[in-house]
Motif scaffolding. Structure first.
Motif, PDB file in Angstrom:
ATOM      1  N   ASP A 120       5.112  13.204 -13.133  1.00 39.14           N
ATOM      2  CA  ASP A 120       5.637  11.973 -13.718  1.00 39.14           C
ATOM      3  C   ASP A 120       6.840  11.441 -12.928  1.00 39.14           C
ATOM      4  O   ASP A 120       7.855  11.051 -13.506  1.00 39.14           O
ATOM      5  CB  ASP A 120       6.021  12.216 -15.184  1.00 39.14           C
ATOM      6  CG  ASP A 120       6.283  10.910 -15.934  1.00 39.14           C
ATOM      7  OD1 ASP A 120       5.651   9.891 -15.577  1.00 39.14           O
ATOM      8  OD2 ASP A 120       7.125  10.904 -16.854  1.00 39.14           O
ATOM      9  N   ASP A 143       8.996   8.858 -10.575  1.00 38.67           N
ATOM     10  CA  ASP A 143       9.152   7.407 -10.617  1.00 38.67           C
ATOM     11  C   ASP A 143       8.567   6.745  -9.369  1.00 38.67           C
ATOM     12  O   ASP A 143       8.052   5.628  -9.445  1.00 38.67           O
ATOM     13  CB  ASP A 143      10.636   7.047 -10.745  1.00 38.67           C
ATOM     14  CG  ASP A 143      11.236   7.564 -12.037  1.00 38.67           C
ATOM     15  OD1 ASP A 143      10.950   6.985 -13.091  1.00 38.67           O
ATOM     16  OD2 ASP A 143      11.973   8.571 -11.981  1.00 38.67           O
ATOM     17  N   TYR A 150       1.200   4.417 -13.265  1.00 39.09           N
ATOM     18  CA  TYR A 150       1.889   3.588 -12.279  1.00 39.09           C
ATOM     19  C   TYR A 150       1.311   2.179 -12.271  1.00 39.09           C
ATOM     20  O   TYR A 150       0.172   1.965 -11.867  1.00 39.09           O
ATOM     21  CB  TYR A 150       1.782   4.226 -10.887  1.00 39.09           C
ATOM     22  CG  TYR A 150       2.444   5.582 -10.840  1.00 39.09           C
ATOM     23  CD1 TYR A 150       3.832   5.694 -10.727  1.00 39.09           C
ATOM     24  CD2 TYR A 150       1.690   6.748 -10.950  1.00 39.09           C
ATOM     25  CE1 TYR A 150       4.455   6.926 -10.712  1.00 39.09           C
ATOM     26  CE2 TYR A 150       2.311   7.996 -10.934  1.00 39.09           C
ATOM     27  CZ  TYR A 150       3.688   8.076 -10.817  1.00 39.09           C
ATOM     28  OH  TYR A 150       4.296   9.312 -10.809  1.00 39.09           O
ATOM     29  N   GLN A 151       2.151   1.253 -12.709  1.00 39.39           N
ATOM     30  CA  GLN A 151       1.718  -0.143 -12.774  1.00 39.39           C
ATOM     31  C   GLN A 151       1.612  -0.747 -11.372  1.00 39.39           C
ATOM     32  O   GLN A 151       0.835  -1.668 -11.141  1.00 39.39           O
ATOM     33  CB  GLN A 151       2.706  -0.947 -13.623  1.00 39.39           C
ATOM     34  CG  GLN A 151       2.309  -2.399 -13.834  1.00 39.39           C
ATOM     35  CD  GLN A 151       3.286  -3.130 -14.733  1.00 39.39           C
ATOM     36  OE1 GLN A 151       4.212  -2.541 -15.281  1.00 39.39           O
ATOM     37  NE2 GLN A 151       3.085  -4.441 -14.880  1.00 39.39           N
ATOM     38  N   LYS A 162       6.773   3.084 -10.412  1.00 40.16           N
ATOM     39  CA  LYS A 162       7.010   2.526 -11.743  1.00 40.16           C
ATOM     40  C   LYS A 162       7.853   1.262 -11.662  1.00 40.16           C
ATOM     41  O   LYS A 162       8.129   0.631 -12.687  1.00 40.16           O
ATOM     42  CB  LYS A 162       7.701   3.566 -12.630  1.00 40.16           C
ATOM     43  CG  LYS A 162       6.829   4.781 -12.942  1.00 40.16           C
ATOM     44  CD  LYS A 162       7.519   5.748 -13.882  1.00 40.16           C
ATOM     45  CE  LYS A 162       6.608   6.932 -14.198  1.00 40.16           C
ATOM     46  NZ  LYS A 162       7.240   7.901 -15.126  1.00 40.16           N
TER      47      LYS A 162
END
Length: 360
Positions: A132, A134, A159-160, A179
């Motif tokens: 997880d 960033d 993750y956008q 992110k």
């Protein structure tokens, strides 16, 4: 007579110790040599830990047989403080602040898809998801053996923002998962048939941060070369053949380093051109900690592993080569915490490296 022989022995050992220290210092600072001009010496840093061990053996000898002689190896360690800290730093572990971001860099070796059975969760994808982080920088991210759909199904919910870049047909693929919004992307150009470096601008809170993902020139060693090296390490090769094979390996490593030198300079030039900007540099440098490649790129940056890591941090662990070639670096507006090479997952030929970074 015995007293004279003992004194002669001590002087011979002292001479051998001093000679070892001289070589250790030369090797420890060999990262100053440009591999374009000195390709045969470009990989000298690989033998630095061997020289450290030899000097340590001398230390034990002097402690046991003549205590005042221990000054000789201790002076050697002091002279090599900088390369020792670069190769094997010792830092006190600190808890990362809550507002720190986590950065992960991982050469995923095509996700080692050949080991994933149909219907199974790919262990590398599972690991990345579990961390997880960033910001995730991947190298050799071609989904061979598993589909891109499986990669997207695992990582896209976390993750956008993501981007991939490929070096021509059959070249490497590197990927960034974030992110934070990706504002821009550009390639840092240098000569290479299959390797590449990408620079991104990410919007992190109120700041724009440059993130550079590197996969520099590979060693050029074939599976057979690595297998032969492993046999030499085990002592399973005759002396004459070992000498011949060693020279061939040095030539190959030197040629790869000769290509990597200008690549490192191109990355360092980009970093210098953006001096004063907030920056995070990640990736597989394909070179050891005492190398022109690492030193050139790290020149205006903080090496997160050297500043907050513990031990040698071996990140490549395949075919008898055990060395840290994966890195995370940052500009001086960041403070690194607990940079680690995680050897808990062995699916790739690299271990992942991760670190927490907090804005000063």
């Amino acid at each position: 007579m015995i007293k004279v022989l003992k004194e002669i022995t001590f002087r011979m050992v002292a001479g051998a110790n001093i000679a070892t220290i001289i070589v250790m210092v030369l090797v420890g600072f060999s990262d100053r040599l440009n591999p374009v001009d000195h390709p045969a010496l470009a990989s000298a840093g690989l033998v630095f830990p061997v020289l450290l061990v030899i000097n340590l053996v001398f230390t034990f000898f002097w402690v046991v047989f003549r205590l005042r002689g221990v000054l000789i190896p201790l002076i050697g360690f002091l002279l090599c403080y900088v390369p020792i800290r670069t190769y094997c730093p010792f830092n006190v572990r600190e808890t990362a602040p809550e507002d720190a971001i986590k950065v992960l860099s991982y050469n995923v070796w095509l996700f080692a898809g050949w080991d994933t059975q149909p219907g199974e969760v790919n262990p590398i994808l599972k690991y990345i998801a579990k961390q997880d982080a960033d910001i995730v920088c991947l190298q050799e991210a071609m989904p061979n053996g598993i589909s891109q759909q499986r990669v997207d199904e695992m990582l896209n919910p976390l993750y956008q923002y993501c981007d991939t870049a490929v070096k021509g047909r059959g070249g490497d693929c590197i990927a960034l998962y974030s992110k934070y919004p990706i504002i821009s992307r550009q390639r840092i150009h240098y000569a290479s048939h299959g390797n590449l470096t990408m620079a991104y601008e990410l919007k992190i809170k109120d700041d724009t941060v440059i993130v550079i993902n590197n996969h520099l020139e590979t060693t050029g060693l074939s599976l057979e070369d690595k297998s032969n090296f492993k046999q030499m390490v085990k002592g399973d090769v005759e002396a004459r053949e070992a000498k011949k094979e060693s020279k061939r390996l040095i030539d190959k490593l030197g040629e790869a380093a000769r290509k990597r030198g200008p690549q490192a300079e191109a990355v360092a030039r980009f970093i210098s051109e953006h001096k004063g900007r907030s920056m995070i540099v990640c990736g597989d440098f394909n070179d050891n900690p005492i190398s022109y490649t690492r030193r050139t790129i790290a020149c205006n940056l903080t090496d997160c592993y050297v500043e907050s890591g513990l031990g040698p941090g071996i990140s490549y662990h395949h075919s008898g080569f055990f060395v840290r070639i994966d890195n995370i670096m940052c500009s001086d507006d960041w403070t690194p915490y607990n940079c680690r090479v995680d050897n808990s997952i062995k699916s790739s030929d690299h271990y992942p490296i991760y670190c927490w970074l907090r804005k000063k």
